[in-house]
Structure formats: C-alpha cells, structure tokens
Design an enzyme around this catalytic site. Structure first.
Site, PDB file in Angstrom:
ATOM      1  N   SER A  87      -9.395   1.414   2.902  1.00 33.76           N
ATOM      2  CA  SER A  87      -8.678   2.283   2.063  1.00 33.76           C
ATOM      3  C   SER A  87      -7.818   1.855   1.244  1.00 33.76           C
ATOM      4  CB  SER A  87      -8.167   3.245   2.983  1.00 33.76           C
ATOM      5  OG  SER A  87      -7.220   2.511   3.879  1.00 33.76           O
TER       6      SER A  87
ATOM      7  N   SER B 168      -9.960  -1.333   6.550  1.00 30.42           N
ATOM      8  CA  SER B 168      -9.482  -1.042   5.360  1.00 30.42           C
ATOM      9  C   SER B 168      -8.873  -2.237   4.649  1.00 30.42           C
ATOM     10  CB  SER B 168      -8.404   0.084   5.400  1.00 30.42           C
ATOM     11  OG  SER B 168      -8.967   1.414   5.844  1.00 30.42           O
TER      12      SER B 168
ATOM     13  N   LYS C 166       0.876  -1.278  -0.139  1.00 24.45           N
ATOM     14  CA  LYS C 166       0.102   0.081   0.002  1.00 24.45           C
ATOM     15  C   LYS C 166       0.811   1.131  -0.042  1.00 24.45           C
ATOM     16  CE  LYS C 166      -4.105   1.678   2.536  1.00 24.45           C
ATOM     17  NZ  LYS C 166      -4.779   1.592   3.870  1.00 24.45           N
TER      18      LYS C 166
END
Length: 453
Positions: free
Chosen positions: A160, A184, A77
């Site tokens: 996310s 997330s 990420k």
C-alpha cells in the site's frame, strides 16, 4: 542510478552540497507539472522542509550532526500522525475529523535525527491492498514503462506504500517511510526496482500510526540500497546506527520453498530468480529447495479474513456506519469481511498462529534465511485492474501472498532488485524469524553486492 543516503550524506559532509539544495531539488521534482508529484503526495511540506533544511545546514556548519540521515529529505506515508493535522490514510472519509495532538513516535524520531520531511505520501486507502491504486488521489505510476498509454496507462507502483516508493524512484526523497502489514513496503520496492526492509514488528513503535492490523503492522523504509534501509531502521527503531557488515556468502544456507511461493510465477520473474540463484551458488551459497508444509496451511487459517479483516473492522465499523460512501468500495468490501468474524474465529487465528510460527521456525533452524520472489509477477497495468473487479482481486491476492507469509511469521524481510538492467523490476525476497533483523541486513548486504556485479 538513484543516489544512496550514504552518497548524499557524503556530499553534505564534504560540503559539496547542502541540505537546502537537496531539499529544493526534491521539492522541484515533487512540484513538476510533468511529474508524478500530484499523485505521490497527499500533502507537501514545502515551507517546513525548507526551514528544517536551513536549520540542519546551520547545525552542520557548527559541527553538529545528529544522525547519519542529518539533512536528508525523506517522505512519510499518510498514516503517521503529525501534530495539528488529521491523518487521512489515503482516504477522504476522515476529512473534518479531529487533528492529531501529537506526532507519531517515528515522526518525532525522524525530526530528532535531522531528517527533512518533505511530505505525506499517497497510499492504498487505509493500507488495505497491495496494488497501490487510489481513486481519491490518483495512482502514482511505476517508473518502468511509465509513458505507455499516458496517465491512465503505465503500471501499478505496488501498495500500500505506493507514493513512498515513487518518491524515492523519482528523487522527491532519498527514502520513504512506510508500513508493512502484508507486504506494503516490499511489494512497491519489488515493483519499482528499489530496496525495502520490513523489520520485526515489535522493533519500531506503532504509537501515533493509524492501524490496519495491530498483530501484523510493522514500520520500515524503502530506499536505494540495503545500507540506506539500515540507516533508516536505526532512526526509526531509536537505536544507534551500526553499519552492517556483509555476511560471508560461502556456506550461507538459504531455504527456497518449493510450494506456494512459486505458484503463478511469470517467466520474467522465474528467469530473474534463477539468474540470481545461479550467482549465489557460484559464490558458495547453499540453496536448498524444499517444501515448507506449514505454508500450505495459511490460507485455511485466514479463510474468514484473518487478523486484517477482524482488526480493520474493529477500527472502521463506526466510520463505515457514518461514511461508507466516502470509501474506495474495493477497500470497504474487504474490511467488511471482518463483520462476520466472531471472537472465537479471531481466537482461532491467534492460537493457530502460535503453532504455525513454531512449525516454520523449527524448519528454519538449519538455515540462515528464507529465499523467495517478493512478488511472483511483474507489475500489472493500472488500467487493467481499474477496469475489472475480478482482475483487481485476483492480482491483489497473488501479489500479497508471499510477503504475507513473513508478516504472519512475525519475521523480518528485505526485498532486493534482482532483474537485468532495462527489464521489468523484480524483487528477490530474503526473510528470517523475528528478532534477526541485523543479521538479515548483513546477509542482504552480501547478496546485494553480489547481484550488482
């Protein structure tokens, strides 16, 4: 069906493939003009990935295998520091800021384990939403109903860690490493039909990770199976991998809350959950439906913004003063809620959390795990949420609600696919109090095996 890390590792072990071949295939998919790669990655590491894969193959040929994920392509990420790069966190507000002098601990552990990092994945800006919509880099489209309405159609991937999930579903990586502050990891896993594991927060180092809330942030992975997530967790936590053994289903006691977690549940999620519960009951698991009174208290505890708003504002306040116009306005408006929180407000949350955790853990003492839908609805359409602030915020609140309970509990949780083939993905959530990670993975392995039958 997406190949698991175990299957890919077996292919390498049996010389039926090479790390370079797996990496080239992942990079091809990431670069395909008709694919999601441009929206999945904020940076692709094509050259260094090929070099790492070549090195892995050389070591394997010499009889050196550093870990169970040796030679496998993974994604990270866009909030993990990589030495020599500015960590952007799915934003443009940090462009031109100093580069990281050292890579994040989790990045170092992946490299030491022989993983091939193929790229940084797109995300909700600064990890502050469960939807996965990003106005700067585009929104990766959910694999389910992707072609409906073209690029601007389709459905959200969840956030996310949006790009991390799609990197896995689309074969650009065998696992995606993400963060989970309020769901997330589990939300994208649920919406995209894969498995996501959120460990107890203290289990994996946050050093070198751009924070959202230091009280709630945790690091884990999304992958095809529970075993994949366990393999990744061992590397991320710096522990030796011990494969989980499926927990017996007969006599397993699962608490299915009757309050909060089912509110607003749509028909497809309800039917998928009921079918899964039916299988569990038939296998001898004991499903107890009971109210968890503490769950009713959390909204009031976090009414002023909670840890996330307060801690995000602390980190962002100078950057917002300098570059507010560079932010996703739907994100910055939520961060700025923390501006009005006092030190006393934050201490209220801290003190309330301790009491709240004690209440929930006391009720959980007679059970092996909590059971709930990861998310109570199927993935909404991207265009609908882009078009309306009201729709965006309503969906975000509903989608974050269930996973957030476990972050506030300081617990561990996993999301497993439980939908019928060909239908909208649905995640079945299993959770436990903090520190029960290995036991929860064993329970999840048993439930996963049952649901696949």
């Amino acid at each position: 069906m997406i190949p698991s890390l175990h299957q890919q590792s077996e292919e390498l072990r049996n010389n039926n493939s090479s790390s370079l071949e797996l990496t080239e295939l992942a990079l091809q998919r990431a670069a395909a003009a008709d694919g999601e790669g441009a929206r999945v990655f904020t940076r692709l590491y094509a050259d260094s990935a090929r070099a790492a894969a070549t090195a892995s193959d050389t070591l394997r040929n010499a009889g050196i295998v550093r870990s169970p994920i040796e030679g496998l392509p993974v994604s990270i990420k866009d909030l993990f520091d990589v030495a020599g790069e500015t960590t952007q966190a799915g934003s443009v507000a940090l462009r031109g800021y100093p580069v990281a002098t050292e890579s994040a601990v989790v990045v170092k552990r992946l490299i030491a384990a022989g993983a091939v990092i193929v790229g940084r994945t797109n995300m909700t800006e600064f990890a502050y939403s469960g939807l996965g919509i990003n106005p700067h880099y585009g929104t990766p489209r959910n694999p389910w109903q992707r072609e409906v309405g073209g690029v601007d159609g389709g459905r959200i991937p969840g956030g996310s860690s949006s790009g991390a999930a799609i990197s896995v579903t689309d074969g650009m990586a065998v696992a995606g490493v993400g963060s989970d502050t309020g769901g997330s990891i589990r939300i994208p896993a649920a919406f995209c039909g894969i498995t996501g594991f959120k460990p107890t927060a203290r289990r994996v180092s946050m050093q070198g990770v751009l924070p959202l809330s230091e009280n709630l942030d945790s690091i884990g992975a999304m992958a095809p199976t529970v075993l994949c997530c366990a393999m990744m967790d061992a590397v991320l936590s710096g522990e030796e991998f011990v494969a989980p053994v499926a927990h017996p289903l007969r006599g397993l006691r699962l608490l299915y809350p009757t309050n909060i977690v089912r509110d607003g549940m749509d028909e497809h999620v309800a039917a998928s959950m009921q079918a899964a519960i039916g299988k569990l009951s038939a296998a001898g698991a004991v499903i107890v439906e009971q109210e968890v009174p503490a769950f009713n208290e959390l909204a009031a505890i976090n009414a002023k913004g909670g840890f996330t708003a307060a801690e995000a504002w602390t980190w962002h306040r100078q950057l917002i003063a300098e570059r507010k116009d560079h932010y996703d306005q739907r994100v910055v408006s939520r961060i700025m809620r923390g501006k009005d929180m006092s030190a006393a407000d934050l201490l209220d949350v801290l003190h309330s959390r301790r009491k709240w955790i004690a209440k929930v853990e006391q009720q959980l003492a007679g059970y092996d795990a909590l059971l709930m839908p990861t998310v109570p609805i199927i993935a909404p359409k991207i265009a609908d949420l882009q078009a309306s602030d009201d729709a965006y915020y309503a969906a975000n609140g509903l989608i974050l609600r269930n996973p957030t309970l476990i972050n506030f509990l300081d617990g561990c949780a996993v999301s497993l696919p439980c939908h019928a083939a060909g239908t909208a993905p649905v995640g079945l959530g299993l959770a436990a109090a903090g520190g029960n990670d290995r036991r929860l993975l064993s329970i999840a392995l048993a439930v996963e095996t049952l649901l696949k039958q």
